[in-house]
Scaffold this active site. Sequence first.
Site, PDB file in Angstrom:
ATOM      1  N   HIS A  56       0.815  -1.215   0.000  1.00 31.74           N
ATOM      2  CA  HIS A  56       0.000   0.000   0.000  1.00 31.74           C
ATOM      3  C   HIS A  56       0.848   1.266   0.000  1.00 31.74           C
ATOM      4  CE1 HIS A  56      -3.792   2.067   0.555  1.00 31.74           C
ATOM      5  NE2 HIS A  56      -3.353   2.672   1.638  1.00 31.74           N
ATOM      6  N   PHE A  57       1.923   1.266   0.778  1.00 31.99           N
ATOM      7  CA  PHE A  57       2.807   2.432   0.870  1.00 31.99           C
ATOM      8  C   PHE A  57       4.109   2.144   0.124  1.00 31.99           C
ATOM      9  CE2 PHE A  57       0.121   3.275   4.665  1.00 31.99           C
ATOM     10  CZ  PHE A  57      -0.325   4.544   4.318  1.00 31.99           C
TER      11      PHE A  57
END
Length: 289
Positions: free
Chosen positions: A266-267
Amino acid sequence: MGSVVHHRTATVNGMDVFYREAGDPRSPALVLLHGFPTSSHMFRNLIPALADTYRVIAPDMIGFGQSAMPTVDEFDYTFDTLTDVTAALLEQLGVDRFAVYAQDYGAPTAWRLATRSPQRITAIITQNGDGYTDGFVKAFWDGLFAYAENPTPENEAPLRGALTLELTRWQYLNGVADPSLVSPDSWTIDQALLDRPGNDAIQLALFRNYPTNVALYPQLQQYFRDSQVPLLAVWGANDEIFGPDGARAFRRDLPDAEIHLLESGHFALESHLKEIAGYIRGFLARVTS
């Protein structure tokens, strides 16, 4: 030696809005919009990597990071109002036209900026920021949409789990091939801010408002078809919140979209900063020169 990054606060609609800024004010503007549960801190390394060529501005949304955190009784926490504050900040800073980088919650903010004032957007970079329902990973989103539709204590309880250290850490590490690349400072700082008294009510209000972002998708997709805005998707392919089909979907309305799927989560900036910065440099040089 990297570019100097300034840490500033502006008063917008009577509230303090914190933002990071670097680069020559005369350079083309690039606005970085963060996601949940983080802040402009997620861009701490990307900003100096791009600021030799661009004026880079990364604000903290109201209720996040170092910006003001009025209570839910003092401020109407919706994605519309978060966008209003962002738009007012950019106007105050004299940013008329800009490219935008959107991640997670930054995406619905960027989409509102773009559909409200299409002429202001020079290019879009999306990093795990959906504009199509294709990207929603069912196991993650079913609970949120159930809560938004019927915000009972029973439906709220699982969503409170998303505000815990365990889930914040999971968002950073899930899908990352080499977790040692991800600094523990990232989730530790995010969690400290999430744990402030009253912040849970803010996050729950935004969870309840999230379906308004999906309702915007038809208008957004029409904007894509009409404008053919240059778009780069740099996507953590192993994200179990916004899956890789969300990146591929942009080509439905933007056939020339540039899409790169990275072996991350996600990051993705935490593990693939150099690759993402390189893709951004090449993309913006081609489409905004």
